[in-house]
Design an enzyme around this catalytic site. Sequence first.
Site, PDB file in Angstrom:
ATOM      1  N   LYS A  83      40.486  29.907  52.561  1.00 38.68           N
ATOM      2  CA  LYS A  83      40.134  29.125  51.372  1.00 38.68           C
ATOM      3  C   LYS A  83      41.159  28.014  51.198  1.00 38.68           C
ATOM      4  CE  LYS A  83      38.515  30.757  46.929  1.00 38.68           C
ATOM      5  NZ  LYS A  83      38.868  31.734  45.901  1.00 38.68           N
TER       6      LYS A  83
HETATM    7  C1  E4P Z   1      36.367  32.500  43.639  1.00 37.61           C
HETATM    8  O1  E4P Z   1      36.413  32.163  44.810  1.00 37.61           O
HETATM    9  C2  E4P Z   1      37.045  31.756  42.574  1.00 37.61           C
HETATM   10  O2  E4P Z   1      38.410  31.671  42.818  1.00 37.61           O
HETATM   11  C3  E4P Z   1      36.764  32.422  41.239  1.00 37.61           C
HETATM   12  O3  E4P Z   1      35.374  32.614  41.113  1.00 37.61           O
HETATM   13  C4  E4P Z   1      37.310  31.641  40.071  1.00 37.61           C
HETATM   14  O4  E4P Z   1      36.914  32.276  38.890  1.00 37.61           O
HETATM   15  P1  E4P Z   1      37.606  31.940  37.471  1.00 37.61           P
HETATM   16  O5  E4P Z   1      37.219  30.564  37.088  1.00 37.61           O
HETATM   17  O6  E4P Z   1      37.027  32.965  36.551  1.00 37.61           O
HETATM   18  O7  E4P Z   1      39.076  32.086  37.668  1.00 37.61           O
END
Ligand code: E4P
Length: 204
Positions: A83
């Site tokens: 990522k």
């Molecule tokens: C997933 O890959 C993301 O990091 C996550 O869905 C972010 O979620 P949040 O906005 O609730 O932190």
Amino acid sequence: MKIFLDTADINEIKSLCKTGLIDGVTTNPSLILKSGKDFLDTIDKICKIIDGPVSAEVTQVDFDKMLKEAKILSSISEKVAVKVPLTEQGLNVCYELSKKNIMVNVTLCFSSSQAILVAKAGAKFISPFWGRLDDISQNGQILISEIIQIYKNYNFKTEVLVASIRNPQQVVESAKLGSDIVTIPTKVFNQLYKHPLTDSGLEI
Ligand code: E4P
């Protein structure tokens, strides 16, 4: 539509994988921190549990450092999707890794112009954040819809992975829009089963 679990909690992943409903896992630095466990060890453990992609996020922002970190992460397992943030340097890393057939999940997408660049950089996944846009009174749903439309127009192969999900309705709307994947926190996943009429229908 594939369902990924948005958690780094090993026990949650183990238990929900048994349902056969989970196709992958996404983590981020905050989720790993919340789990209180070692980062690399956690990713390794998750890869051994789930038969699908596991997103592991780099913490560096500079190209060389990010690439070095990405290589360490991708060496854990072929299931790791590295990522990277949606920055110029992040997309450069995405391009380098994608050329080597390493899966990349470009995260922190908040606009359609960003999404076009992500597809051109060869990412396997793009993560538009629905909830965080709604949090600042913008419209996450419109963003998802635009990205899906643009990717269809050009037959871009990057899969739309809807992230920052806050409730079951966003999961349903993502499915209606034709999202490839939705990554869901455990609490919201468990809510998907629920309907008060199902509960009352069981009362004698
Ligand atoms: C997933 O890959 C993301 O990091 C996550 O869905 C972010 O979620 P949040 O906005 O609730 O932190």
